[in-house]
Write a protein that holds these residues in place. Structure first.
Motif: not given
Length: 501
Positions: A30-31, A34, A101, A105, A115, A119, A122, A124, A249
């Motif tokens: 997942e990270q 992103y 971030f 978003k 995108y 996101m 999301a 972090f 995602r």
């Protein structure tokens, strides 16, 4: 296939996450997802700016001169990967956390951007500036290596390699159907340029990716050199639903790295009233959840009319029939219990498929296919929605090998029935004369109906018993006596040697 130096670089990046404290493989992917989004946004923006300049067209960069983030207005260029990756670790970390971030978003207020869509919630999770600095450097090295490789789909292969790590991560492996099984099902169904394809339990979007790759490999001219077909491929062909936002995602990123710009992948409980789809899709490819049990009050009422049950594997079959257009096709994986279960609901869904639609094939797979994380026996059902019957005979195939050992290690082996399955399925006229003792054969609808719509291959397969001839008993006893004498003599010899020492 990712090999050599690129594989080593990806493994090193994974190690950075692992040693930094992110040990859940879903969190790691997942990270990475992103960060790939953020880097790709910069690359795509630069590419569009160059194209616009070449064509003499105006272009408004997403990294406009000033960007509003909360109550602050900042220079948009600082949000570009190519700019902030040169910052000192502490400044890079604060830029990513406080500016990049939130910017991603809320990239489009209307959420049209693929995108921003994936996101929007999301988080972090990278814990320290030093770890982020190492990750960004490692990702730059991976992208540099990818740019040197001239293969058409290096990005897709990299993402597939990341996803393959889920399969070796214990319980998380449930999200992945083996890639070669997915490819076999797609090859059998042969997606067309005008298909509308859906997986109502999509996970990492493996089936949708394989369908997109099939079209890229086999229908390139028809899909990519026709404006209408290309627009359909990029924006309207692929639909996936799941109840795990992390998987959505990852699934969306998987599609995008394989060249599908705007797949329709969203959060949805497919079996509930959240899912209004009826007669919408021309092709469904799926491996729905097994062993689930739901309360009646959360299941869509029209599914319960087809088969009143709490079992997810049966409800999904009813759902596929509802979601398909008339003439639409389905290839799905089911546990063996669906084929022969004796409950009223089991019989009802089998009867619905056989009597009111056209069941074409049942491929029985060995229990080791889903190892190491599941040992359940499964089968593939292939059927077409007609709404008024059409089943005359059903093709059965007994798969014994899939090119990998059927133990937990799943190492490559020579025995592989998959090419034979695909070839025979596309030439069913050659199957007419096969005997029930062979690996594949036809069974008439009437015989299936007479057997309570039992679809297990063992119900119809005939086993050839080859008589084995043994020597007379007196001869066997004589051989045993001789062996006994030889053992006695050897023991005497050993005892003699020990006494002499």
């Amino acid at each position: 296939m990712v090999t050599g130096e690129l594989k080593s670089k990806i493994d090193s990046l994974w190690e950075i996450f692992w040693t930094g404290g992110l040990t859940n493989p879903l969190d790691v992917i997942e990270q990475m997802t992103y960060l790939m989004f953020i880097r790709d946004l910069d690359d795509a923006d630069n590419l569009h700016a160059k194209e616009a300049a070449m064509l003499g067209l105006p272009y408004q960069s997403v990294f406009a001169k000033e960007v509003q983030i909360g109550e602050r207005t900042i220079d948009g260029s600082q949000l570009k990967w190519s700019v902030f990756h040169d910052f000192p670790a502490a400044k890079m970390y604060s830029t990513m956390q406080e500016w990049v971030f939130p910017f991603i978003k809320n990239l489009h207020g209307n959420k049209e951007s693929a995108y921003s869509k994936y996101m929007s919630d999301a988080i972090f999770k990278i814990p320290t500036p030093l770890m982020l600095d190492k990750i960004v450097t490692a990702m730059d090295a991976i992208y540099e290596q990818m740019s040197q490789l001239k293969e058409a789909d290096t990005r897709g292969d990299v993402y597939e390699y990341l996803l393959s790590k889920l399969a070796t991560a214990g319980v998380n492996g449930q999200f992945r159907t083996p890639r070669h099984i997915i490819k076999m099902m797609v090859d059998m169904m042969e997606p067309k340029a005008d298909d509308i394809i859906c997986d109502p339990a999509c996970g990492t979007s493996g089936f949708l990716v394989a369908a997109s790759e099939y079209l890229k490999d086999n229908c390139k001219q028809e899909v990519f050199f026709n404006r209408q077909n290309k627009e359909h491929y990029m924006n309207h062909m692929f639909h996936g639903y799941d109840m795990d936002r992390t998987m959505l995602r990852i699934g969306a990123m998987n599609m995008m790295t394989h060249g599908v710009e705007n797949p329709f992948i969203e959060y949805r409980d497919s079996l509930s009233d959240q899912n209004p789809d009826k007669e919408k899709y021309s092709l469904i490819l799926a491996n729905p959840p097994f062993k689930g049990s739901l309360d009646y009050d959360i299941v869509s009422a029209d599914l319960l009319k087809v088969c009143k049950t709490k079992k997810t594997e049966l409800l999904f079959l009813a759902l596929f029939l509802r979601m398909l257009k008339v003439g639409g096709r389905c290839a799905c994986i089911v546990p063996d219990g669906v084929l022969f279960g004796s409950s009223k609901a089991h019989k009802a869904i089998r009867e619905e498929i056989v009597e009111n639609n056209r069941l074409e094939a049942v491929i029985s797979m060995p229990s080791g296919v889903f190892k190491p994380y599941a040992g359940v026996s499964t089968a593939i059902l292939i059927f077409t929605k007609t709404g008024h019957g059409g089943t005359e005979k059903v093709w059965f195939y007994d798969m014994k090998a899939d090119g990998k050992s059927l133990d937990d290690k799943r190492t490559p082996v020579a025995e592989n029935d998959i090419p034979d399955i695909v070839a025979r399925f596309h030439h069913l006229e050659g199957e007419e004369e096969r005997q029930r003792t062979e690996q594949s054969f036809f069974v008439t609808k009437q015989e299936i109906a007479d057997n309570d719509y039992d679809l297990s291959i063992n119900k119809y397969k005939q086993v050839e018993y080859v008589p084995v001839e043994y020597p007379p008993t007196s001869e066997i006893i004589a051989d045993l006596r001789q062996l006994e004498k030889e053992i006695g003599a050897a023991m005497d010899e050993l005892e003699k040697m020990l006494n002499e020492q």
